[in-house]
Design an enzyme around this catalytic site. Structure first.
Site, PDB file in Angstrom:
ATOM      1  N   GLU A  61       0.848  -1.188   0.000  1.00 30.60           N
ATOM      2  CA  GLU A  61       0.000   0.000   0.000  1.00 30.60           C
ATOM      3  C   GLU A  61       0.884   1.239   0.000  1.00 30.60           C
ATOM      4  OE1 GLU A  61      -2.088  -1.012   3.529  1.00 30.60           O
ATOM      5  OE2 GLU A  61      -3.325  -2.501   2.515  1.00 30.60           O
TER       6      GLU A  61
ATOM      7  N   LEU B  33      -6.005  -1.046  -0.711  1.00 29.57           N
ATOM      8  CA  LEU B  33      -6.004  -1.322   0.720  1.00 29.57           C
ATOM      9  C   LEU B  33      -6.781  -2.610   0.925  1.00 29.57           C
ATOM     10  CD1 LEU B  33      -6.676   2.137   2.378  1.00 29.57           C
ATOM     11  CD2 LEU B  33      -4.530   1.101   1.700  1.00 29.57           C
ATOM     12  N   SER B  34      -6.096  -3.706   0.808  1.00 34.14           N
ATOM     13  CA  SER B  34      -6.766  -5.000   0.713  1.00 34.14           C
ATOM     14  C   SER B  34      -5.738  -6.069   1.055  1.00 34.14           C
ATOM     15  CB  SER B  34      -7.282  -5.132  -0.734  1.00 34.14           C
ATOM     16  OG  SER B  34      -7.993  -6.300  -0.937  1.00 34.14           O
ATOM     17  N   GLU B  35      -5.373  -6.111   2.338  1.00 31.92           N
ATOM     18  CA  GLU B  35      -4.226  -6.926   2.744  1.00 31.92           C
ATOM     19  C   GLU B  35      -4.378  -8.405   2.395  1.00 31.92           C
ATOM     20  OE1 GLU B  35      -5.541  -4.611   4.759  1.00 31.92           O
ATOM     21  OE2 GLU B  35      -3.925  -3.211   5.170  1.00 31.92           O
TER      22      GLU B  35
ATOM     23  N   ASP C   4       0.809  -4.872  12.922  1.00 29.63           N
ATOM     24  CA  ASP C   4      -0.511  -4.893  13.552  1.00 29.63           C
ATOM     25  C   ASP C   4      -1.614  -5.273  12.551  1.00 29.63           C
ATOM     26  OD1 ASP C   4       0.189  -2.830  16.134  1.00 29.63           O
ATOM     27  OD2 ASP C   4       1.381  -2.623  14.325  1.00 29.63           O
TER      28      ASP C   4
ATOM     29  N   HIS D 216      -0.957   0.254  16.026  1.00 30.61           N
ATOM     30  CA  HIS D 216       0.140   0.539  15.097  1.00 30.61           C
ATOM     31  C   HIS D 216       1.491   0.459  15.791  1.00 30.61           C
ATOM     32  CE1 HIS D 216      -3.174   2.253  12.793  1.00 30.61           C
ATOM     33  NE2 HIS D 216      -2.399   2.371  11.741  1.00 30.61           N
TER      34      HIS D 216
END
Lengths: 337, 358, 328
Positions: free
Chosen positions: A30, A68-70, A95, A139
């Site tokens: 990302e 944004l799509s782990e 995280d 985080h």
């Protein structure tokens, strides 16, 4: 004499050299380029902290921004690895692993074994770890033990720029999936780093300070806290030996056991939560394999068993300090048989 | 009008798989989403309720429409929105065209006043086929009203479903008579070996040299041999567009059209570009065409192939089989929405005085 | 008189397809029996009833094309060319199995055949196949990736995320929904808010097509179109195959959730193997006796594979710790 560069630059240089040397090395993540699809400049960010800045210009076909799509892109990196590529996927913060954990621990970690050795998954997942960035509970974690627990994964957490470059290039060349943990509070830390490409083998701990009275086993940022503690203790006449594990899987127990046998005392320092972490693991193994050499009970220095707090005051109290480490060492000296 | 059931009841057949075929891949044909189909049904149901239709009999399905409709109705009714009583035809769902046949048959048996069909040409053909069989067996004819949710929509016109439902409501509640509300339609009867196998088409019967059914939708033009058309509108999509651009024939005009198709330089007289599917402008070799008078069987010259009915490959035939195609007029009835609404306006059917109502 | 072949496959190809489908059927029917007898460890999910889909799609693929399979993966394996004897040994947990007994039924893989593994995690194949397709894009040889998943797994976020990623990167991926109506024991109507997989694909800008997954020729034609599109750079799409599951979710499933008579109807009226056989014999290009001969040969092959599997040695203690790095 080598020039000094920061750990951030070391990551950048390792990726640069790995991509140049091997076209199957691709980086995805990302905003690792930043600005894709917009009307402004490309390479706007180079990663959220600018670690990969400039790589897009040199390797446009090997640098890919992702949605944004782990789950999707970490899984895609793993799938591509199983099909002949050597992807380096950046997951901004460790995280976020929860979002895509299945792909890592059920897929990447298991392919080789589950398929009877007929699959290799040479994927590297880079992520930032650690507290101290005022980034709060989601985080800031040091989740290294979660990954060290899983067979098939390798876990790396360097403490300086030199190790970072050598270990990252080694991670990319390794045929197993590697979780490469970069402490965000070490990015600015500089040391001498050769310009040429080089590797550091996995499973070789580094003795960053020699001493005879007590062994500190640690990794990442805690190496530096331990060095600070050692400097204070040295004035008290206590010579501490510090073992920087560098890779948590594989783990160099030989070096640890050798050092503990020499000093007879052990303090394990871990930034991860106290239960079932690297420190408890090291302690258990030392008890099993070098109990006779111990002159005092083992001490552990870890954060409390809480989420990472936000308030700077609280966060500073959360992170193990040099003072806490020094206290632990003194306890081992005092409590000696 | 003794034909009309009281209280008024309307049937609804919504095909969950219309517009899901291969033409989405090869030609970017549109896909009307299930949720949109359900929205259409909700608009239709609300309108029928407002028109005084108290009961609706609907085909159940396992393609997502009835399940979602029930879920939506529950939400709507909890907000006190008015709908007719909705009943599903008692049948086991096979998720094949047999469901449509069975539902149409049951609705005709139950004496519904009209059937609203959501689908493309293929779905409408299936409903009409079953209703015609019923009528031939002595059952009362049921008019249909089509809502276009398919790929090839030569037969159902594009129109806001609310308006179609208003027209159906006017007829079902006897505010319009059959002579005012209904239109007559043509069909093509396809017969193999003197009726050993029979079927119908409501828009087009296409003869292809392909000999298998495969993914059903007909989309390759290389093997086309002939087209038989009930009507040919230059404004519609599908294989009937070949006729539409060659020799338009109206829906209510007498007779149909047949076209010989060939790429063979010896037979091809000229070539024609036609929109044979959404987004597919095909170049067709025309060997000839002629009007099809009603009632006259036309023999198919091809030895073996497949017949596509209203866009879908349905009937393979072999070398030993004889195929003939006949156009029939006044074969079935549709609700003529345009005329219904014009009459309604002219006669002031939607004007009312609050004082007189109370 | 020479009978003309009406089908888009040659006679030999049709015989191969029939053999493949029969092999899957026989493999699964045999496992059903042997599992019931207690010969097979663990649990198995059988593909019987769904053969036309695997065969119809795989007929278009080469070894360089990758597939990501599911927990119900035996049919995909066989259709993709994985060795049947190796598979049987694997299911018996034996040395010499496809994965040397370390994977079992749910993890059979053969990357040399482009079979990236059956998968015990529902929906996990979506991201993986995106990666395979990405690698294919880099290789630039027109290879594609096929992701199989069921109507149940279609509700996994991974599948939806993968459709998005495939759309964003224009990957040569085909998402194949094997819609057998049941997510384990839960009906599609209950578990899927909008029961159309083509609609979901449309939400990501992917074209979708629904076919009768029990009709080999329907699957073959539609699969041919989506695969050709992907090979030529047309990007991802979705193929929904409506099909039936002969057996339970796993072996030992009493299937009380099915309607009375449902299974009889499935076997009588939705038997894809019989449908294909009838199509072939009706067209007059293949005789019933040729099909029967294939049936018999397949029986022999399956019997042989079971014998081999039973005779094969189990893995040893030494095998326990190979194929993964062990640190301590």
């Amino acid at each position: 004499m080598a020039r000094k560069i920061s750990m951030k630059q070391a990551v950048n240089e390792a990726l640069d050299q790995a991509m140049a040397a091997d076209p199957t090395v691709i980086c995805m993540g990302e905003d690792i380029v930043g600005g894709a699809g917009g009307n402004g400049e490309m390479d706007a960010w180079g990663g959220v902290l600018g670690v990969t800045k400039g790589l897009y210009a040199k390797h446009p076909k090997q640098m890919m921004d992702t949605p944004l799509s782990e789950s999707a892109y970490i899984g895609a990196a793993i799938g591509a690895a199983a099909c002949g590529m050597r992807p380096v996927a950046e997951l901004m913060f460790i995280d976020f692993m929860g979002v895509c954990f299945d792909q890592i621990f059920n897929q990447a970690a298991k392919f080789k074994y589950m398929f009877g050795g007929k699959a290799e998954t040479p994927v590297v997942i880079r992520c930032m770890v650690g507290a101290g960035f005022r980034a709060a509970a989601q985080h800031s974690q040091m989740l290294t033990p979660l990954f060290a627990h899983i067979p098939g994964l390798k876990v790396v957490c360097p403490s300086n720029a030199y190790d970072t470059k050598g270990l990252l290039i080694q991670s990319i060349r390794d045929n197993d999936p590697v979780i490469f943990c970069e402490h965000k509070n070490l990015y600015a830390h500089e040391c001498e780093v050769p310009e040429a490409s080089y590797t550091i083998p996995f499973g070789e701990a580094n003795i960053v300070r020699e001493g005879k009275h007590c062994t500190i086993v640690t990794y990442g940022l805690m190496v530096h806290r331990s060095l600070d503690a050692a400097a204070v203790l040295a004035k008290e006449g206590v010579e501490v030996e510090i073992v920087d594990l560098r890779t948590l899987s594989p783990l160099d127990m030989d070096t640890v056991l050798e050092s503990v046998t020499k000093t007879g005392r052990l303090v394990c320092v871990d930034e991860a939560s106290p239960r079932c972490n690297i420190a408890t693991d090291i302690s258990a193994q030392v008890c099993m394999h070098a109990f006779g050499a111990l002159k005092a009970q083992i001490e552990m220095v870890t954060p409390p068993h809480t989420p990472v707090p936000f308030s700077p005051v609280l966060e500073d109290m959360y992170i193990p300090s040099a003072a806490q480490i020094a206290t632990a060492v003194r306890k081992t000296i005092k409590g000696s048989k | 009008m003794s034909d009309i059931q009281t209280p008024p009841c309307v049937g609804i057949i919504a095909n969950p798989v219309s517009a899901r075929d291969i033409r989405r891949i090869i030609a970017n044909a549109s896909n009307l989403q299930t949720s949109e189909r359900v929205s259409i049904l909700l608009r239709v149901l609300t309108t029928l309720a407002a028109s005084g239709v108290e009961r609706v009999l609907m085909m159940p399905d396992k393609g997502g429409i009835s399940a979602m409709l029930l879920r939506s109705l529950k939400r709507e009714r909890s907000q006190n929105h008015q709908f007719p009583e909705l009943e599903f035809v008692d049948m086991s769902v096979t998720s094949t065209v047999n469901d449509t046949f069975f539902a149409a048959r049951s609705m005709q048996q139950a004496g519904v006043n009209a059937i609203i069909v959501l689908g493309g040409d293929g779905t409408h053909r299936a409903v009409v086929r079953e209703l015609m069989l019923g009528t031939q067996a002595g059952k009362k004819a049921v008019p249909i009203a089509g809502l276009s949710t398919g790929t090839n929509n030569a037969f159902p016109e594009m129109r806001e479903p609310t308006i179609t439902a208003l027209a159906v409501g006017l007829y079902a509640t006897q505010r319009l008579k059959g002579t005012q509300a209904l239109a007559q339609n043509k069909v093509l009867e396809v017969s193999i070996d003197q009726g050993q196998r029979r079927d119908i088409a409501i828009v087009d019967a296409i003869i292809s040299r392909d000999r298998f059914i495969g993914a059903r939708a007909i989309w390759k033009t290389d093997n086309l041999e002939a087209a038989y058309l009930t009507f040919a509108d230059p404004q519609v999509i599908g294989l009937s567009a070949i006729g539409g651009l060659l020799e338009p024939v109206g829906r209510t005009e007498t007779g149909g059209l047949t076209i010989s198709i060939s790429d063979d330089p010896g037979r091809c007289k000229f070539r024609l570009k036609a929109p044979i599917a959404p987004g597919m402008i095909a170049d067709i070799g025309i060997a000839g065409f002629e009007r099809m008078p009603a009632g006259q069987p036309f023999s198919v010259a091809l030895e073996a192939g497949v017949i596509a009915l209203d866009g879908e490959r349905e009937m393979p035939f072999d070398t030993h089989e004889q195929v003939s195609i006949t156009l029939h007029e006044n074969a079935f009835q549709t609700i003529d929405v345009t005329r219904c609404m014009q009459v309604a306006a002219r006669e002031g059917l939607y004007i009312h005085q609050p004082s007189r109502l109370s | 008189m020479q009978v003309q072949n009406p089908f888009p496959l040659s006679r030999d190809e049709l015989l191969t397809v029939y053999r493949q489908m029969r092999t899957i059927r026989e493999f699964e029917e045999r496992l059903h029996i042997d599992f019931g007898r207690g010969d097979i460890p663990g649990f198995v999910h059988l593909y019987a009833g769904e053969e036309a889909t695997a065969a119809g799609i795989m007929h278009h693929l080469n070894d360089g094309d990758r597939i990501a399979s599911t927990h119900r993966g035996h049919g995909h394996c066989i259709a993709k060319g994985v060795d049947v004897v190796g598979m049987m040994k694997e299911i018996y947990g034996k040395k010499g199995g496809s994965c040397n007994g370390k994977g079992g039924s749910m993890h059979i893989a053969d990357l040399s055949r482009g079979m990236m593994g059956a998968n015990g995690i529902l929906g996990a194949g979506g991201p993986l196949i995106c990666g395979a397709a990405l690698a294919a894009k880099y290789r630039n040889k027109g290879e594609v990736g096929i992701c199989f998943f069921g109507d149940g797994a279609s509700n996994q976020g991974t599948i939806l995320e993968s459709m998005n990623l495939a759309g964003v990167w224009n990957l040569p991926v085909i998402f194949v929904v094997e819609n057998n109506g049941y997510a384990e024991s839960t009906s599609r109507d209950y578990g899927t808010a909008v029961d159309s997989y083509v609609d979901r694909a449309a939400g990501f800008g992917l074209p979708g097509v629904t076919v009768d997954g029990t009709d080999f020729f329907a699957v073959h034609e539609a699969a041919g179109a989506v695969i050709k599109r992907a090979r030529e750079g047309g990007g991802p799409s979705l193929l929904e195959c409506k099909m039936v599951r002969y057996f339970g979710h796993f072996e030992g499933d009493a299937q009380t959730y099915r309607a009375p008579g449902e299974l009889d109807d499935i076997r009588a009226n939705h038997n894809c193997l019989k449908i294909l056989g009838d199509q072939l014999t009706a067209a007059g290009i293949i005789s019933q006796s040729e099909l029967t001969k294939i049936d018999e040969e397949v029986m022999v092959l399956i019997e042989h594979s079971v014998k081999e599997a039973k005779a094969a040695p189990f893995p040893t203690l030494a095998d326990l710790t190979t194929d993964v790095y062990i640190n301590y």
